[in-house]
Every structure is written in structure tokens, then in C-alpha cells.
Write an enzyme that holds these catalytic residues in place. Structure first.
Site, PDB file in Angstrom:
ATOM      1  N   HIS A   1       0.845  -1.190   0.000  1.00 41.38           N
ATOM      2  CA  HIS A   1       0.000   0.000   0.000  1.00 41.38           C
ATOM      3  C   HIS A   1       0.880   1.239   0.000  1.00 41.38           C
ATOM      4  O   HIS A   1       2.000   1.224   0.535  1.00 41.38           O
ATOM      5  CB  HIS A   1      -0.896  -0.016   1.239  1.00 41.38           C
ATOM      6  CG  HIS A   1      -1.954   1.034   1.226  1.00 41.38           C
ATOM      7  ND1 HIS A   1      -2.981   1.065   0.305  1.00 41.38           N
ATOM      8  CD2 HIS A   1      -2.148   2.115   2.026  1.00 41.38           C
ATOM      9  CE1 HIS A   1      -3.767   2.110   0.542  1.00 41.38           C
ATOM     10  NE2 HIS A   1      -3.274   2.760   1.576  1.00 41.38           N
TER      11      HIS A   1
ATOM     12  N   ASN B   1      -4.145   8.824   4.024  1.00 37.11           N
ATOM     13  CA  ASN B   1      -4.512   7.640   3.270  1.00 37.11           C
ATOM     14  C   ASN B   1      -5.429   8.012   2.100  1.00 37.11           C
ATOM     15  O   ASN B   1      -5.799   9.178   1.937  1.00 37.11           O
ATOM     16  CB  ASN B   1      -5.189   6.621   4.190  1.00 37.11           C
ATOM     17  CG  ASN B   1      -4.990   5.202   3.724  1.00 37.11           C
ATOM     18  OD1 ASN B   1      -4.507   4.941   2.627  1.00 37.11           O
ATOM     19  ND2 ASN B   1      -5.387   4.250   4.556  1.00 37.11           N
TER      20      ASN B   1
END
Length: 342
Positions: free
Chosen positions: A296, A316
Site C-alpha cells: 500500500h 490515506n
């Protein structure tokens, strides 16, 4: 314009059962009544109805409703048991509360990727200057107003690399020019395959930076986000061109601190823990991160200390409803989650 990049890569605690004393809106009441017909009078049914109503969940048939309700209850039990442990972070209900751990891992984190970072990093004059600087003890670029809004990669499974890269460039642009801008993740997803990316299947921030060095990038209005890879539609009306980026030594958190503290927000790649599925606040210190691979990509926008431990502030790309308004804090100084730096 140069960009510093690094690869290595909520607080609302839901009180279980507390909703029953709150007035129920008409729309929610209809959802609850429909669920009662399928599930019967059951513990946590109103909590599940509120969850589906808030996040606009749509299920295809009764069996799917039963399955998702079962998963939801299991996640509530996990949230409650975890929060009883008095850890440095809290879990809570968010848009992923009806997903199993395996579904979350598959749909939001994705497969392992090869890291880009080197053990020594770059030796450019800019890098040498960085190594000689002293970082402030704490920094949060959000306070300077140069961090763009939290975005949502949606169903583009492994599209976090594009959001990490645009976030870094958007902040660098704002710091240099004194005005904000939103760049097109969709253009990177559609158009950068010749630089090694694979749209929503695979990609890395350095590939995005290489593309922007060569081709430039449009703003998000010119080339809006669709959350699926399509045909490249880029044109010559680029609003930003990246002139370069600098590699920081592999897992060197001091270099990362200097880069973030003195230059600006930095792209990172992480081996992500599935526990982050339910994260809502605090400093995450989980031991179940995948530390041997990159899964990620996100954006470090600052760092600090909460009185007991040091942390990174990370933006994020799962939307503002996740985490602490779209952000999370990760323990700093222990290479938590195997951060690898670009």
C-alpha cells in the site's frame, strides 16, 4: 519544481448498543423494518441498520444481508475486544465493517510488490544537503494549509500509488507557489503503463513521478477520476511538470524525518496490517504488518509525539470516513510496518 519522494511503503468510538435510545429517522426506520423481516429481532440489528444507512450499503438479496450482518457482528466483537486491551490506538465502525479480514486484504490492500528503495539512497547535491539539515522535533504540514483534501481510491484496488504521488506533488506545488491544486490520479492510472505501472492492478509512486517528469499531468477537473483503468486521454495542457525526486535510504527513519520536516509531505509505501480496516484513532503499533513486502502507498504529512510515543502522520486514500478523517498515526522509530523509502 522538484519533488521529494519516499517509498516504503477514527475519533468516533461506536458504543455498542447505544443507538437504541436515539430517535430513528424515517429512512432508517424503513431499513430497520426491512431487516427485521429478514433477520428477526436480533442484537445489534439497529446498529447494522444505522451502518448500512449511513454508508449507503446495497445488498442484492436476503442471503447477502444475512451474511453481511454476521460479518458485521463479528467485527463489532473484534472492535470491542481490541479496545478493552487499552492499546495506543482505537478501533471503531467505518465503511469496511461488513467486510471480512480476507475481503479487506484482497480489495483494499492488494498483493505484495517489490520495493524500489535502495540501501543507500540518492547521492545528488539535493540529497547531500538534506543529510546535513536538522529536522524540527515535530511537524504537521496540515497546519500550514498545504496538504490537499483526502481522496478515495474506491474500487481501483491497487490505485494507492497514484494518490500517494499526486498528494506529494500537490503539496510541493502549494509550498512553492502558495496556492493549492488537485491533480489527476486517473491520468496516471490510464497513461503511465510505459513507465511500468499497471493501473488498478499494480503500480508505484516512482513510476508516477517518472511519468510526470516526462509528460506532465493535468488537473483533476480536466481528467476526472473514474476508479477504473481506461484508455489514455491525456493532452498537452499539463498544469504541472515534475523536474526530479530524491531517493531516501532504505528504512532510514531519520532521513525520512529530515525530508518531511524540512521539505514537505513525502510518498511512502508500507506493508499494511489488516487491523487498519477498523482503525479510528491513536498511534497504530500493530505487530501483524507485512514487513517483507510493499502492499500500500500513502503520504507522510508530518510527525510528532503524543507524550508516550513518537509517530508519523499519514494521509490515506480510503476517504474521510475511514480512520481519523482519512489519516492515521503510525509508530515512529521502530520501522513499524516495514516502511521502505524512495
Amino acid at each position: 519544481m522538484s519533488v521529494r519522494a519516499i517509498q516504503s511503503l477514527v475519533v468516533l468510538v461506536i458504543l455498542i448498543g447505544s443507538h437504541e435510545s436515539t430517535p430513528i429517522p424515517d429512512g432508517l426506520r424503513k431499513v430497520e423494518e426491512a431487516f427485521v423481516k429478514i433477520l428477526g429481532q436480533s442484537s445489534h440489528l439497529l446498529s447494522f441498520a444505522r451502518f448500512t444507512h449511513k454508508y449507503g450499503k446495497k445488498y442484492q438479496h436476503a442471503e447477502e444481508i444475512k451474511h453481511r450482518f454476521s460479518v458485521f457482528k463479528e467485527n463489532l466483537d473484534l472492535i470491542r475486544s481490541t479496545n478493552k486491551k487499552d492499546l495506543s490506538y482505537k478501533l471503531g465502525v467505518n465503511q469496511f465493517a461488513d467486510m471480512t479480514k480476507e475481503e479487506f486484504q484482497r480489495n483494499k490492500i492488494g498483493a505484495s510488490q517489490h520495493p524500489f528503495a535502495t540501501s543507500k539512497g540518492s547521492h545528488s547535491p539535493t540529497k547531500r544537503a538534506l543529510l546535513q539539515t536538522s529536522a524540527p522535533s515535530a511537524k504537521d504540514w496540515r497546519e500550514d494549509g498545504v496538504v490537499s483534501r483526502v481522496k478515495n481510491q474506491g474500487s481501483c484496488l491497487e490505485g494507492s500509488w497514484a494518490f500517494s504521488a499526486t498528494g506529494a506533488v500537490e503539496s510541493a506545488y502549494h509550498i512553492k507557489h502558495g496556492t493549492g491544486i488537485e491533480l489527476s490520479e486517473q491520468q496516471l492510472i490510464d497513461c503511465s503503463s510505459s513507465f511500468g505501472s499497471a493501473g488498478c492492478i499494480d503500480g508505484h509512486p516512482y513510476q508516477a513521478f517518472d511519468y510526470m517528469k516526462s509528460k506532465g499531468i493535468n488537473n483533476a477537473t480536466q481528467y476526472p477520476y473514474l476508479a477504473v483503468q481506461g484508455l489514455c486521454r491525456s493532452n498537452s495542457d499539463s498544469v504541472v511538470n515534475v523536474t526530479g525526486y530524491v531517493a531516501v535510504a532504505l528504512r532510514d527513519e531519520l532521513e525520512l524525518m529530515k525530508a518531511v520536516g524540512t521539505i514537505g509531505p513525502v510518498s511512502v509505501s508500507l506493508g499494511v496490517s489488516s487491523t487498519l480496516q477498523h482503525y479510528i484513532s491513536g498511534v497504530f503499533t500493530g505487530s501483524d504488518c507485512e514487513v517483507s513486502s510493499v502492499q500500500h502507498h500513502a503520504l507522510v504529512v508530518g510527525y510528532g509525539n503524543d507524550g508516550s510515543r513518537d509517530y508519523w502522520i499519514i494521509k490515506n486514500s480510503w476517504g474521510e470516513n475511514w480512520g481519523d478523517n482519512g489519516y492515521f498515526k503510525l509508530e515512529r522509530g521502530s520501522n513499524m510496518c516495514g516502511k521502505l523509502f524512495l
